[in-house]
Enzyme design. Structure first.
Site, PDB file in Angstrom:
ATOM      1  N   GLU A  98      -2.936 -11.058  -6.386  1.00  0.00           N
ATOM      2  CA  GLU A  98      -1.928 -10.525  -7.311  1.00  0.00           C
ATOM      3  C   GLU A  98      -1.666 -11.481  -8.468  1.00  0.00           C
ATOM      4  O   GLU A  98      -1.623 -11.064  -9.638  1.00  0.00           O
ATOM      5  CB  GLU A  98      -0.631 -10.240  -6.550  1.00  0.00           C
ATOM      6  CG  GLU A  98      -0.747  -9.044  -5.629  1.00  0.00           C
ATOM      7  CD  GLU A  98       0.469  -8.824  -4.743  1.00  0.00           C
ATOM      8  OE1 GLU A  98       0.672  -7.689  -4.285  1.00  0.00           O
ATOM      9  OE2 GLU A  98       1.218  -9.800  -4.494  1.00  0.00           O
ATOM     10  N   LYS A 135       7.881 -10.710  -8.329  1.00  0.00           N
ATOM     11  CA  LYS A 135       6.445 -10.455  -8.469  1.00  0.00           C
ATOM     12  C   LYS A 135       6.184  -9.149  -9.197  1.00  0.00           C
ATOM     13  O   LYS A 135       5.333  -9.060 -10.069  1.00  0.00           O
ATOM     14  CB  LYS A 135       5.816 -10.460  -7.067  1.00  0.00           C
ATOM     15  CG  LYS A 135       4.298 -10.312  -6.999  1.00  0.00           C
ATOM     16  CD  LYS A 135       3.855  -8.897  -6.774  1.00  0.00           C
ATOM     17  CE  LYS A 135       4.409  -8.264  -5.540  1.00  0.00           C
ATOM     18  NZ  LYS A 135       3.868  -8.772  -4.286  1.00  0.00           N
ATOM     19  N   LYS A 136       6.950  -8.100  -8.837  1.00  0.00           N
ATOM     20  CA  LYS A 136       6.764  -6.798  -9.493  1.00  0.00           C
ATOM     21  C   LYS A 136       7.166  -6.894 -10.971  1.00  0.00           C
ATOM     22  O   LYS A 136       6.516  -6.290 -11.835  1.00  0.00           O
ATOM     23  CB  LYS A 136       7.606  -5.739  -8.784  1.00  0.00           C
ATOM     24  CG  LYS A 136       7.303  -4.302  -9.218  1.00  0.00           C
ATOM     25  CD  LYS A 136       5.912  -3.860  -8.806  1.00  0.00           C
ATOM     26  CE  LYS A 136       5.611  -2.419  -9.211  1.00  0.00           C
ATOM     27  NZ  LYS A 136       6.386  -1.425  -8.454  1.00  0.00           N
ATOM     28  N   HIS A 176      -2.686  18.646 -10.683  1.00  0.00           N
ATOM     29  CA  HIS A 176      -3.671  18.325 -11.707  1.00  0.00           C
ATOM     30  C   HIS A 176      -3.005  18.130 -13.070  1.00  0.00           C
ATOM     31  O   HIS A 176      -2.082  18.863 -13.419  1.00  0.00           O
ATOM     32  CB  HIS A 176      -4.684  19.466 -11.799  1.00  0.00           C
ATOM     33  CG  HIS A 176      -5.787  19.227 -12.778  1.00  0.00           C
ATOM     34  ND1 HIS A 176      -6.822  18.326 -12.530  1.00  0.00           N
ATOM     35  CD2 HIS A 176      -6.013  19.738 -14.009  1.00  0.00           C
ATOM     36  CE1 HIS A 176      -7.639  18.319 -13.572  1.00  0.00           C
ATOM     37  NE2 HIS A 176      -7.170  19.165 -14.492  1.00  0.00           N
ATOM     38  N   ARG A 229      -9.398 -10.258   3.007  1.00  0.00           N
ATOM     39  CA  ARG A 229     -10.264 -10.238   4.185  1.00  0.00           C
ATOM     40  C   ARG A 229      -9.883  -9.172   5.213  1.00  0.00           C
ATOM     41  O   ARG A 229     -10.744  -8.603   5.872  1.00  0.00           O
ATOM     42  CB  ARG A 229     -10.240 -11.618   4.842  1.00  0.00           C
ATOM     43  CG  ARG A 229     -11.199 -11.791   5.998  1.00  0.00           C
ATOM     44  CD  ARG A 229     -11.189 -13.234   6.455  1.00  0.00           C
ATOM     45  NE  ARG A 229      -9.834 -13.676   6.786  1.00  0.00           N
ATOM     46  CZ  ARG A 229      -9.517 -14.922   7.104  1.00  0.00           C
ATOM     47  NH1 ARG A 229     -10.454 -15.856   7.075  1.00  0.00           N
ATOM     48  NH2 ARG A 229      -8.281 -15.245   7.409  1.00  0.00           N
ATOM     49  N   GLU A 243      -4.822  13.848  -6.641  1.00  0.00           N
ATOM     50  CA  GLU A 243      -5.469  15.085  -6.221  1.00  0.00           C
ATOM     51  C   GLU A 243      -6.836  14.839  -5.576  1.00  0.00           C
ATOM     52  O   GLU A 243      -7.330  15.673  -4.810  1.00  0.00           O
ATOM     53  CB  GLU A 243      -5.615  16.044  -7.400  1.00  0.00           C
ATOM     54  CG  GLU A 243      -6.566  15.589  -8.490  1.00  0.00           C
ATOM     55  CD  GLU A 243      -6.610  16.581  -9.656  1.00  0.00           C
ATOM     56  OE1 GLU A 243      -6.750  17.789  -9.387  1.00  0.00           O
ATOM     57  OE2 GLU A 243      -6.520  16.136 -10.818  1.00  0.00           O
ATOM     58  N   THR A 268      13.062 -14.265   0.715  1.00  0.00           N
ATOM     59  CA  THR A 268      11.829 -14.362  -0.067  1.00  0.00           C
ATOM     60  C   THR A 268      11.672 -13.170  -0.998  1.00  0.00           C
ATOM     61  O   THR A 268      11.376 -13.324  -2.189  1.00  0.00           O
ATOM     62  CB  THR A 268      10.615 -14.449   0.869  1.00  0.00           C
ATOM     63  OG1 THR A 268      10.701 -15.652   1.650  1.00  0.00           O
ATOM     64  CG2 THR A 268       9.318 -14.470   0.079  1.00  0.00           C
ATOM     65  N   CYS A 269      11.873 -11.975  -0.483  1.00  0.00           N
ATOM     66  CA  CYS A 269      11.611 -10.759  -1.254  1.00  0.00           C
ATOM     67  C   CYS A 269      12.359 -10.734  -2.578  1.00  0.00           C
ATOM     68  O   CYS A 269      11.766 -10.522  -3.639  1.00  0.00           O
ATOM     69  CB  CYS A 269      11.981  -9.534  -0.428  1.00  0.00           C
ATOM     70  SG  CYS A 269      11.765  -7.983  -1.320  1.00  0.00           S
ATOM     71  N   GLY A 318      -7.328 -16.001  -1.150  1.00  0.00           N
ATOM     72  CA  GLY A 318      -7.951 -14.700  -1.329  1.00  0.00           C
ATOM     73  C   GLY A 318      -7.142 -13.553  -0.764  1.00  0.00           C
ATOM     74  O   GLY A 318      -7.644 -12.432  -0.675  1.00  0.00           O
ATOM     75  N   GLY A 319      -5.886 -13.816  -0.389  1.00  0.00           N
ATOM     76  CA  GLY A 319      -5.053 -12.772   0.189  1.00  0.00           C
ATOM     77  C   GLY A 319      -4.240 -12.033  -0.860  1.00  0.00           C
ATOM     78  O   GLY A 319      -4.539 -12.062  -2.056  1.00  0.00           O
ATOM     79  N   TYR A 320      -3.185 -11.356  -0.383  1.00  0.00           N
ATOM     80  CA  TYR A 320      -2.293 -10.606  -1.271  1.00  0.00           C
ATOM     81  C   TYR A 320      -1.862 -11.444  -2.469  1.00  0.00           C
ATOM     82  O   TYR A 320      -2.034 -11.055  -3.629  1.00  0.00           O
ATOM     83  CB  TYR A 320      -0.982 -10.269  -0.549  1.00  0.00           C
ATOM     84  CG  TYR A 320      -0.956  -9.125   0.398  1.00  0.00           C
ATOM     85  CD1 TYR A 320      -0.395  -7.915   0.023  1.00  0.00           C
ATOM     86  CD2 TYR A 320      -1.425  -9.252   1.698  1.00  0.00           C
ATOM     87  CE1 TYR A 320      -0.296  -6.862   0.908  1.00  0.00           C
ATOM     88  CE2 TYR A 320      -1.339  -8.210   2.591  1.00  0.00           C
ATOM     89  CZ  TYR A 320      -0.767  -7.013   2.200  1.00  0.00           C
ATOM     90  OH  TYR A 320      -0.678  -5.983   3.084  1.00  0.00           O
ATOM     91  N   CYS A 348       8.664 -10.112  -3.506  1.00  0.00           N
ATOM     92  CA  CYS A 348       8.383  -8.751  -3.990  1.00  0.00           C
ATOM     93  C   CYS A 348       9.008  -8.439  -5.341  1.00  0.00           C
ATOM     94  O   CYS A 348       8.334  -7.925  -6.240  1.00  0.00           O
ATOM     95  CB  CYS A 348       8.888  -7.719  -2.988  1.00  0.00           C
ATOM     96  SG  CYS A 348       8.744  -8.170  -1.266  1.00  0.00           S
TER      97      CYS A 348
END
Length: 512
Positions: free
Chosen positions: A230, A97-98, A490, A253, A495, A88-89, A224-226, A94
């Site tokens: 996304e 998707k990215k 900074h 959730r 930070e 799947t990844c 409503g999940g990941y 993943c």
């Protein structure tokens, strides 16, 4: 006198060379000894009664890692996969998707670049070359598929292409051929859930979204999940009109309630439409190839170009012979395992999304790695620490989270057993474009003498990169004092994590 020193010099050189030769000889003997020891250990691992020592069913992240590590330890390993390696990844998760996330960010970046002195470029979804993007994405995924296969072969893992089923606890059948193995690993992953409603044939899932022929002008996403969150941000970024349908009262959730609320505000500001406590009843295809979506207990309908469901995934444990040989699965078809990935059958193990732990790629990888070390490198059984796994949602802005949510802290320590430190601020990159964007940092600290930081929650475009080292800090038991005395970098969003000093009032105290 010169001759004396010359003789002394050559004498020392001779002794030194003899010493070196002696060391070389000893080193050679040591190498031969350890090589023979390694061979003997390898022979102990292998069992001539079987074709293989380790047969892995499933070529996703967990299966690939576990098979490779086992082979590196000297085991005879086979891996069966009926699709492309990477699971799947790599193929529908993943990685693509990215890439979709990256692609969806440019429209906003081009617009905001004008505030930094670049030519003004405003684009909509028609300006994007979807076909070119998908072709480039496919080429990158194919490159990874090839790399996975090469790495496995270079490590002497035999790849068997085809659907695998269990005949008995030591026998696997692939393409009508039987293979025997001392140990078997089930790493079959999962697949998207499609509800049994009228018009379900018109639904796409996240798997399908990566291969769309064209970008939709508008899309309705259920979940409503990941994944739902996304993809709502991804399609919105491309310029599509997005409606997110939630069965409950909130997105994400299982996440911290403040993170849910903060991200919801950002989604709404970006133009995503949210409908709460809503369920789809049926989907009808219209004459113009768009769809009409009807909801339960609601007379209103929504017309849309595309309907996507992202309501969860289920294990791909059907039709692989589990019931036949008695591997225990629960009512959701999840394989039951102990802390060390062992099923109720002693030589059969399972890792990854087909088990009921954390359905995350890095988790599956570590489960598979630990298992291979235990079985083939005589290492002590090691549990995966699921409590300190950092995770991220590639929304816009992104979410990074690790450790306890505030609700979990309340349940574990009681209302007075923890403190909350938080900060909401406008990220620097949004200042010149005057974009209405907020970032958020929240620390949850155990209220005792140690004051360990037990939860870190971030909302920021850099959150996925920041949360990785936060998970290391939580795992190491870092205290609030340690955070306070660490010097920030900074100017960064990160930070804020080490600069929050004032405790936030508890929500029950605020209501008084």
């Amino acid at each position: 006198m010169l001759g004396h020193y010359s003789r002394a010099f050559f004498f020392h050189q001779s002794v030194d060379n003899s010493y070196k030769l002696c060391r070389i000889s000893l080193s050679t003997l040591q190498i031969r000894f350890y090589s023979r020891l390694a061979m003997s250990k390898t022979n102990e691992k292998t069992d001539s009664n079987y074709d293989y020592d380790y047969f892995v069913i499933g070529g996703g992240s967990g299966g690939v890692r576990s098979s490779r590590i086992a082979a590196q330890h000297g085991a005879r390993v086979a891996l069966a996969e009926d699709k492309k390696l990477g699971g799947t990844c790599v193929n529908v998760g993943c990685v693509p998707k990215k890439l979709f996330c990256y692609a969806s960010h440019f429209r906003e970046l081009f617009h905001d670049a004008h505030s930094y002195g670049w030519p003004k470029i405003d684009m909509n979804y028609n300006d994007h070359n979807w076909k070119q993007f998908i072709e480039n994405k496919n080429a990158e995924i194919q490159r990874l598929n090839n790399a996975y296969e090469k790495t496995q072969k270079d490590n002497n893992v035999e790849i068997i292409k085809g659907h695998a089923t269990l005949k008995n606890q030591n026998t696997v059948i692939v393409n009508n051929k039987e293979y025997t193995s001392k140990y078997i690993l089930l790493a079959v992953g999962g697949h998207p859930i499609v509800p049994n409603i009228q018009g379900r044939e018109h639904i796409i899932t996240s798997d399908d979204a990566f291969f769309l022929e064209k970008l939709p002008k508008n899309i309705l996403i259920v979940g409503g999940g990941y994944i739902a969150t996304e993809f709502a941000c991804i399609f919105n970024g491309f310029g599509c009109d997005v409606t997110l349908i939630l069965r409950g009262k909130t997105i994400l959730r299982s996440f911290d309630e403040d993170v849910q609320a903060k991200l919801t505000e950002e989604l709404k500001k970006s133009g995503i439409h949210l409908r709460y406590e809503t369920e789809v009843e049926r989907i009808e295809k219209l004459s113009d190839d768009s769809y009409s979506v009807k909801f339960k207990n609601d007379t209103k309908t929504i017309n849309t170009n595309l309907v996507m469901f992202a309501i969860g995934r289920q294990p791909s444990t059907q039709n692989i012979g589990l019931e036949k040989i008695g591997v225990k699965i629960n009512e959701k078809s999840i394989i039951e395992v102990d802390d060390y990935s062992q099923t109720n059958i002693s030589n059969i193990y399972a890792v990854g999304d087909c088990t009921d732990r954390k359905a995350l790629t890095p988790v599956a990888i570590q489960e598979g790695h630990y298992l291979a070390n235990m079985l083939f490198n005589n290492e002590q059984p090691r549990k995966v620490d699921y409590d300190t796994v950092g995770t991220t949602v590639f929304s816009e802005p992104a979410i990074g989270t690790c450790g306890l949510t505030e609700q979990q802290a309340k349940e574990k320590y009681g209302s007075d057993g923890y403190d909350v430190y938080e900060s909401t601020f406008k990220p620097m990159f949004a200042q010149l474009p005057k974009r209405d964007r907020k970032s958020y940092v929240k620390l949850i600290v155990e209220k005792n003498d140690q004051q360990r930081v037990v939860g870190i929650h971030l909302m920021d475009h850099s959150a996925p990169e920041i949360i990785q080292m936060c998970s290391v800090a939580i795992r190491a038991g870092a205290t609030k004092e340690l955070f306070d005395h660490s010097i920030g970098i900074h100017p960064t969003s990160a930070e804020e994590i080490v600069q929050i000093r004032e405790k936030r009032k508890k929500k029950n105290e605020e209501k008084k």
